[in-house]
Design a protein around this motif. Structure first.
Motif, PDB file in Angstrom:
ATOM      1  N   SER A  48      -6.110  15.370  -4.672  1.00  0.00           N
ATOM      2  CA  SER A  48      -7.133  15.007  -5.653  1.00  0.00           C
ATOM      3  C   SER A  48      -8.239  14.198  -4.974  1.00  0.00           C
ATOM      4  O   SER A  48      -7.982  13.215  -4.276  1.00  0.00           O
ATOM      5  CB  SER A  48      -6.474  14.173  -6.766  1.00  0.00           C
ATOM      6  N   TRP A  49      -9.473  14.595  -5.202  1.00  0.00           N
ATOM      7  CA  TRP A  49     -10.559  13.887  -4.519  1.00  0.00           C
ATOM      8  C   TRP A  49     -10.723  12.484  -5.071  1.00  0.00           C
ATOM      9  O   TRP A  49     -11.083  11.553  -4.348  1.00  0.00           O
ATOM     10  CB  TRP A  49     -11.856  14.683  -4.505  1.00  0.00           C
ATOM     11  N   ARG A  50     -10.408  12.327  -6.357  1.00  0.00           N
ATOM     12  CA  ARG A  50     -10.546  10.985  -6.930  1.00  0.00           C
ATOM     13  C   ARG A  50      -9.492  10.050  -6.337  1.00  0.00           C
ATOM     14  O   ARG A  50      -9.761   8.894  -6.025  1.00  0.00           O
ATOM     15  CB  ARG A  50     -10.464  11.042  -8.445  1.00  0.00           C
ATOM     16  N   TRP A  51      -8.257  10.571  -6.142  1.00  0.00           N
ATOM     17  CA  TRP A  51      -7.217   9.759  -5.503  1.00  0.00           C
ATOM     18  C   TRP A  51      -7.656   9.360  -4.087  1.00  0.00           C
ATOM     19  O   TRP A  51      -7.539   8.205  -3.686  1.00  0.00           O
ATOM     20  CB  TRP A  51      -5.887  10.532  -5.463  1.00  0.00           C
ATOM     21  N   GLN A  52      -8.188  10.335  -3.353  1.00  0.00           N
ATOM     22  CA  GLN A  52      -8.640  10.055  -1.980  1.00  0.00           C
ATOM     23  C   GLN A  52      -9.712   8.952  -1.965  1.00  0.00           C
ATOM     24  O   GLN A  52      -9.681   8.061  -1.128  1.00  0.00           O
ATOM     25  CB  GLN A  52      -9.195  11.331  -1.328  1.00  0.00           C
ATOM     26  N   LEU A  53     -10.632   9.030  -2.933  1.00  0.00           N
ATOM     27  CA  LEU A  53     -11.691   8.010  -2.977  1.00  0.00           C
ATOM     28  C   LEU A  53     -11.123   6.637  -3.335  1.00  0.00           C
ATOM     29  O   LEU A  53     -11.508   5.624  -2.759  1.00  0.00           O
ATOM     30  CB  LEU A  53     -12.765   8.391  -4.002  1.00  0.00           C
ATOM     31  N   GLN A  54     -10.200   6.640  -4.298  1.00  0.00           N
ATOM     32  CA  GLN A  54      -9.634   5.352  -4.729  1.00  0.00           C
ATOM     33  C   GLN A  54      -8.795   4.698  -3.640  1.00  0.00           C
ATOM     34  O   GLN A  54      -8.615   3.492  -3.646  1.00  0.00           O
ATOM     35  CB  GLN A  54      -8.764   5.550  -5.979  1.00  0.00           C
ATOM     36  N   HIS A  55      -8.270   5.508  -2.722  1.00  0.00           N
ATOM     37  CA  HIS A  55      -7.383   4.959  -1.697  1.00  0.00           C
ATOM     38  C   HIS A  55      -8.031   4.861  -0.332  1.00  0.00           C
ATOM     39  O   HIS A  55      -7.354   4.832   0.697  1.00  0.00           O
ATOM     40  CB  HIS A  55      -6.084   5.772  -1.649  1.00  0.00           C
ATOM     41  N   ARG A  56      -9.335   4.773  -0.323  1.00  0.00           N
ATOM     42  CA  ARG A  56     -10.025   4.642   0.953  1.00  0.00           C
ATOM     43  C   ARG A  56      -9.694   3.312   1.629  1.00  0.00           C
ATOM     44  O   ARG A  56      -9.406   2.317   0.962  1.00  0.00           O
ATOM     45  CB  ARG A  56     -11.541   4.731   0.738  1.00  0.00           C
ATOM     46  N   ILE A  57      -9.797   3.321   2.929  1.00  0.00           N
ATOM     47  CA  ILE A  57      -9.582   2.098   3.705  1.00  0.00           C
ATOM     48  C   ILE A  57     -10.926   1.387   3.800  1.00  0.00           C
ATOM     49  O   ILE A  57     -11.880   1.923   4.363  1.00  0.00           O
ATOM     50  CB  ILE A  57      -9.044   2.448   5.107  1.00  0.00           C
ATOM     51  N   THR A  58     -10.970   0.208   3.206  1.00  0.00           N
ATOM     52  CA  THR A  58     -12.254  -0.497   3.139  1.00  0.00           C
ATOM     53  C   THR A  58     -12.158  -1.941   3.644  1.00  0.00           C
ATOM     54  O   THR A  58     -13.173  -2.618   3.702  1.00  0.00           O
ATOM     55  CB  THR A  58     -12.773  -0.545   1.685  1.00  0.00           C
ATOM     56  N   THR A  59     -10.946  -2.406   3.956  1.00  0.00           N
ATOM     57  CA  THR A  59     -10.825  -3.807   4.388  1.00  0.00           C
ATOM     58  C   THR A  59     -10.103  -3.893   5.731  1.00  0.00           C
ATOM     59  O   THR A  59      -9.318  -3.008   6.091  1.00  0.00           O
ATOM     60  CB  THR A  59     -10.000  -4.629   3.377  1.00  0.00           C
ATOM     61  N   LEU A  60     -10.373  -4.969   6.431  1.00  0.00           N
ATOM     62  CA  LEU A  60      -9.708  -5.218   7.706  1.00  0.00           C
ATOM     63  C   LEU A  60      -8.197  -5.288   7.512  1.00  0.00           C
ATOM     64  O   LEU A  60      -7.430  -4.764   8.315  1.00  0.00           O
ATOM     65  CB  LEU A  60     -10.238  -6.521   8.320  1.00  0.00           C
ATOM     66  N   LYS A  61      -7.776  -5.910   6.422  1.00  0.00           N
ATOM     67  CA  LYS A  61      -6.346  -6.072   6.172  1.00  0.00           C
ATOM     68  C   LYS A  61      -5.634  -4.716   6.089  1.00  0.00           C
ATOM     69  O   LYS A  61      -4.588  -4.499   6.700  1.00  0.00           O
ATOM     70  CB  LYS A  61      -6.155  -6.838   4.848  1.00  0.00           C
ATOM     71  N   HIS A  62      -6.248  -3.844   5.328  1.00  0.00           N
ATOM     72  CA  HIS A  62      -5.683  -2.507   5.169  1.00  0.00           C
ATOM     73  C   HIS A  62      -5.691  -1.760   6.511  1.00  0.00           C
ATOM     74  O   HIS A  62      -4.714  -1.124   6.904  1.00  0.00           O
ATOM     75  CB  HIS A  62      -6.490  -1.747   4.114  1.00  0.00           C
ATOM     76  N   LEU A  63      -6.798  -1.870   7.218  1.00  0.00           N
ATOM     77  CA  LEU A  63      -6.948  -1.182   8.501  1.00  0.00           C
ATOM     78  C   LEU A  63      -5.888  -1.654   9.495  1.00  0.00           C
ATOM     79  O   LEU A  63      -5.285  -0.855  10.213  1.00  0.00           O
ATOM     80  CB  LEU A  63      -8.360  -1.451   9.046  1.00  0.00           C
ATOM     81  N   GLU A  64      -5.637  -2.964   9.518  1.00  0.00           N
ATOM     82  CA  GLU A  64      -4.651  -3.517  10.460  1.00  0.00           C
ATOM     83  C   GLU A  64      -3.246  -2.990  10.180  1.00  0.00           C
ATOM     84  O   GLU A  64      -2.456  -2.816  11.094  1.00  0.00           O
ATOM     85  CB  GLU A  64      -4.630  -5.046  10.352  1.00  0.00           C
ATOM     86  N   ARG A  65      -2.944  -2.791   8.894  1.00  0.00           N
ATOM     87  CA  ARG A  65      -1.635  -2.257   8.545  1.00  0.00           C
ATOM     88  C   ARG A  65      -1.449  -0.836   9.075  1.00  0.00           C
ATOM     89  O   ARG A  65      -0.376  -0.451   9.506  1.00  0.00           O
ATOM     90  CB  ARG A  65      -1.490  -2.217   7.019  1.00  0.00           C
ATOM     91  N   LEU A  66      -2.539  -0.067   9.034  1.00  0.00           N
ATOM     92  CA  LEU A  66      -2.439   1.341   9.418  1.00  0.00           C
ATOM     93  C   LEU A  66      -2.611   1.559  10.911  1.00  0.00           C
ATOM     94  O   LEU A  66      -2.135   2.525  11.474  1.00  0.00           O
ATOM     95  CB  LEU A  66      -3.518   2.149   8.694  1.00  0.00           C
TER      96      LEU A  66
END
Ligand SMILES: *Cc1c(COP(=O)(O)O)cnc(C)c1O
Ligand code: SF4
Length: 414
Positions: free
Chosen positions: A43-61
């Motif tokens: 789902s494109w809406r799911w993909q948009l809602q779950h984008r990586i937008t913060t350093l915290k999230h990026l560091e986890r991944l």
């Protein structure tokens, strides 16, 4: 010019093997999102809602974030924002700091280094803007900016002054005003919707805009510039395609820079668009260490053609503030172009352009194939470096070529 060295052709086994690897169509794997339901992932809406937008999230991944990336991600609230769709994130090779996907979307601290020749609006768009969100630079066509948001943000974006609104540009296009301007200018026959990414609009909003434009009798040609088929192929739904086909002639320019971006999902999205009768072109930006390489660019061209997309432009990276670490040289760009023409399908050869700094518009730059113009002949060379003569004088009148004993006037460089 000598075409050896890394301009080697496909007869070279090493070059051939690299091309084969680059040309493989893969699916993005699910990576960190293995547990997510298929219906969400697609789902494109799911993909948009779950984008990586913060350093915290990026560091986890990305456990091996480099210090330059960490600092870069910290600064994105003041510069161009960070956003990466889960789908696109999974194309990153996590073990490679220089991964061509990673470098396009993960910020680095070098973005804060501004060279003296770099500026916020390198193409002078604001000075050619009669109403907000409309750039009228060329006689018969306008650039119509629809939104300042994208599915993901490219670190070299030429419109980073406004895109994502991190710098407070506060872009609020009023479609009424833009449309009114076009109505008042019958010389405009071509409207290019861009932004930001027009395909972020809902089908309903986009359709309303397209139909208002189609109601203007002097508009012959519509096109959309979008990177969504690459960042978010899920957005290219059958419903969207069915809507777009009602507004022909409508062309779409996509934006892929590296063959890895052309996945199975992207290929299927392009096929849906092409089946809806939308002619597709691609615009790439020449990026240092990403695609300023003959094998990469040729593999990209071949894959684009397999996706039914014609390589349209390759841009010299604009002099946007904080993009030096991604910018390749014109010299390199010309070498890459030279490695395409003649060596591969003509449909696969894009036009290399420099968007002239200060607002001069797109200027084609080409390797030199006309060596000289004499009184009775034009001297040309082919892609293999062989020289040929075409019999014609300086006024364009056909000539019989003078024999080798006859004196030729001093050559004049073209
Ligand atoms: C690129 C561009 C266009 C479209 O140019 P084409 O060469 O027709 O693709 C139109 N207006 C502006 C301001 C542009 O930058
Ligand atoms: S998709 Fe286009 S407008 Fe959006 S960030 Fe990338 S280059 Fe800029």
């Amino acid at each position: 010019m000598d075409s050896t060295g890394d301009l080697a052709d496909s007869r070279d086994p090493a070059f051939h093997d690299r091309m084969e690897t680059l040309k493989r169509f893969r699916s993005a794997d699910r990576g960190y999102w293995r547990e997510v339901a298929d219906s969400d992932w697609h789902s494109w809406r799911w993909q948009l809602q779950h984008r990586i937008t913060t350093l915290k999230h990026l560091e986890r991944l990305l456990p091996h974030l480099t210090p330059a990336e960490r600092q870069g991600a910290e600064l994105t609230s003041k510069k161009l924002a960070m956003a990466i769709t889960p789908y696109f994130f999974n194309l990153i090779n996590l073990n490679d700091e220089d991964c061509p996907i990673r470098r396009q979307v993960i910020p680095r601290v070098e973005e804060t280094h501004t060279a003296s020749w770099e500026v916020p609006d390198p193409c002078g768009e604001d000075s050619h803007s009669p109403v907000e969100g409309l750039v009228h630079r060329y006689p018969d066509r306008v650039l119509f900016l629809v939104t300042d948001r994208c599915a993901a943000y490219c670190r070299y974006c030429t419109r980073s002054r406004m895109v994502s609104n991190a710098t407070g540009y506060d872009f609020h296009p009023r479609f009424d005003k833009q449309i009114e301007y076009i109505k008042q200018h019958p010389e405009v026959r071509d409207v290019l919707l861009s932004g930001g990414d027009p395909l972020l609009l809902s089908d309903r909003k986009l359709e309303s805009l397209l139909s208002r434009l189609r109601d203007i009798p002097h508009l012959e040609f519509l096109r959309i510039g979008t990177r969504i088929p690459i960042f978010l192929p899920q957005r290219i739904t059958p419903e969207l395609c069915a809507m777009l086909r009602r507004y022909h002639p409508l062309f779409i320019s996509v934006h892929a820079n590296h063959p890895t971006e052309l996945t199975v999902e992207v290929k299927e999205a392009m096929e849906r668009l092409a089946d809806a009768g939308v002619p597709l072109g691609n615009q790439s930006v020449l990026l240092q260490g990403i695609n300023d390489d003959p094998a990469v660019m040729r593999a990209l061209s071949h894959k684009l053609l397999m996706c039914r997309v014609k390589p349209y432009y390759v841009y010299q990276c604009d002099l946007i503030a904080g993009s030096s670490h991604l910018r390749s040289s014109v010299r390199r760009g010309l070498e890459v172009m030279e490695s395409l023409r003649g060596h591969t399908t003509g449909y696969g050869v894009p036009q290399y352009v420099i968007d002239a700094p200060g607002g001069g518009g797109k200027v084609p730059v080409n390797p030199e194939y006309v060596l000289r113009r004499d009184n009775d002949r034009v001297l040309i060379r082919n892609f293999e470096g062989e020289v040929f003569e075409y019999p014609e004088d300086r006024n364009g009148i056909p000539q019989s070529i003078a024999g080798p004993s006859q004196k030729i006037e001093e050559p004049e460089l073209v």
